[in-house]
Scaffold this motif. Structure first.
Motif, PDB file in Angstrom:
ATOM      1  N   GLY A  93      10.601  -5.959  -4.021  1.00 41.70           N
ATOM      2  CA  GLY A  93       9.972  -4.804  -4.698  1.00 41.70           C
ATOM      3  C   GLY A  93       9.671  -3.661  -3.528  1.00 41.70           C
ATOM      4  N   TYR A  94       9.650  -4.239  -2.270  1.00 40.88           N
ATOM      5  CA  TYR A  94       9.263  -3.226  -1.052  1.00 40.88           C
ATOM      6  C   TYR A  94      10.419  -2.350  -0.790  1.00 40.88           C
ATOM      7  N   ALA A  96      12.994  -0.243  -3.012  1.00 44.89           N
ATOM      8  CA  ALA A  96      13.341   0.244  -4.379  1.00 44.89           C
ATOM      9  C   ALA A  96      14.774   0.783  -4.196  1.00 44.89           C
ATOM     10  N   GLY A 172       6.335  -2.490  -5.469  1.00 50.50           N
ATOM     11  CA  GLY A 172       7.260  -1.942  -6.212  1.00 50.50           C
ATOM     12  C   GLY A 172       8.005  -2.649  -7.396  1.00 50.50           C
ATOM     13  N   GLY A 176       4.948  -1.882 -10.404  1.00 52.95           N
ATOM     14  CA  GLY A 176       4.720  -0.444 -10.373  1.00 52.95           C
ATOM     15  C   GLY A 176       4.928  -0.082 -11.685  1.00 52.95           C
ATOM     16  N   LYS A 188       1.210   2.959  -2.886  1.00 58.30           N
ATOM     17  CA  LYS A 188       1.940   1.523  -2.449  1.00 58.30           C
ATOM     18  C   LYS A 188       1.611   1.386  -1.142  1.00 58.30           C
TER      19      LYS A 188
END
Length: 340
Positions: A93-94, A96, A172, A176, A188
């Motif tokens: 998720g870091y 995107a 992310g 999110g 974030k």
């Protein structure tokens, strides 16, 4: 990636080198890059378990050397591609846009432990998700997920409606998406920055696994736990390895690692560690002064299920656009993680 060239040259002599000082008189030492705090279970238990399994599978010919702080969490994929280290852990998720199929395991609504989910995740990755080739440039060693992510706040939250308007640190990916759907303002920051973000008042809370109450000292800065049965999401992680580092190992060692460590075996063990961390953190929360735990009411659970349905549909559509059979992969995960 160019900014890692100097680091690569500095580590080139250390990574995958013959080691005269390594335990078990290992012939090869693999350098691990990790971004979590030293005491977090990622470093305190997951990498040591990986090392134990590697040493056992190779009769002590291969060991590891853990390095902290080589690069921030979002840069680990590039770091490994550049060869500045041999192995790392990444949180999908870091980054995107770089990873889409990994969002399937993050969806709310699954049941089961982190161990069960990590095994199911590896199987779905092996059969379906790997076809998208989102990890091109590195070798995937494990796919895993933590236990159900819950809400940790500075002030007590008693209903799902209380979440709207809060400033929440969210990851992310699906985490999110969930925060946005609940009406929270997303902040974030990487996980290692969570403590100071909460301590400074820049955020009202964070959505993370229960394990983080111990791993990131949330009992000190977010004493109130609001639990949604099944969780708000599950995070997606991978252990990755530099392709060249793997190929430079002798064939018999590569075979042993593939058969005894990589894939489902290490994914399962990592899941077990996530589960144990959740239990330890729950006990810590019960003992910590001023800490509370609130379970979402049945009405709030129903409301969240309705909110989640739209997120699930959207993610399945997104994953399908990569060319992966998203419906089949989601069905596989749901089946293996069903309440029955």
């Amino acid at each position: 990636m160019a900014h890692y060239r100097k680091l690569t040259s500095l580590l080139a002599g250390a990574a995958l080198a013959v080691s005269g000082t390594a335990a078990f008189a290992a012939d090869y030492t693999l350098t691990i890059s990790s971004w979590a705090p030293p005491t977090h279970n990622i470093n305190a238990k997951m990498w040591p378990k990986f090392t134990e399994m590697v040493e056992e599978a190779t009769d002590g010919r291969v060991t590891t050397d853990l390095k902290l702080g080589l690069a921030p969490p979002p840069a680990q994929m590039d770091l490994i591609q550049d060869g500045a280290a041999d192995l790392s852990i990444i949180f999908h998720g870091y980054q995107a846009g770089r990873f889409v199929t990994t969002k399937l395991i993050e969806l709310p609504g699954y049941t089961g432990s982190a161990e069960e989910a990590s095994v199911a995740y590896w199987r779905a990755y092996d059969k379906y998700l790997s076809n998208a080739d989102e990890h091109r440039g590195v070798k995937v060693v494990a796919m895993h997920t933590h236990g159900p992510a819950q809400l940790h706040t500075a002030d007590k939250v008693e209903s799902i409606d209380d979440i709207s308007g809060l400033k929440l640190r969210v990851p992310g990916g699906v985490g999110g998406d969930v925060g946005e759907a609940l009406g929270a303002t997303g902040i974030k920051v990487p996980a290692p920055k969570v403590y100071e973000t909460l301590a400074s008042g820049a955020a009202d809370g964070v959505v993370m696994p229960v394990d983080s109450r111990q791993g990131f000292k949330l009992t000190e800065v977010a004493p109130h736990l609001y639990e949604m049965p099944g969780g708000f999401y599950r995070g997606s992680f991978a252990f990755i390895m530099n392709e060249g580092s793997f190929q430079r190992l002798p064939e018999d060692i590569r075979t042993a690692l593939e058969e005894e460590v990589f894939g489902e075996p290490i994914s399962r063990e990592i899941g077990k560690i996530w589960d144990a961390g959740d239990q330890q953190s729950l006990e810590l929360t019960k003992e910590a002064a001023g800490n509370t735990m609130t379970v979402a009411s049945e009405a709030d659970q129903a409301k969240f299920e309705e909110i989640s349905s739209g997120i699930i549909d959207e993610v399945i559509t997104q994953v399908g656009e990569t060319g992966v059979d998203a419906e089949a992969a989601y069905e596989m995960l749901s089946s293996e993680l069903s309440a029955d």
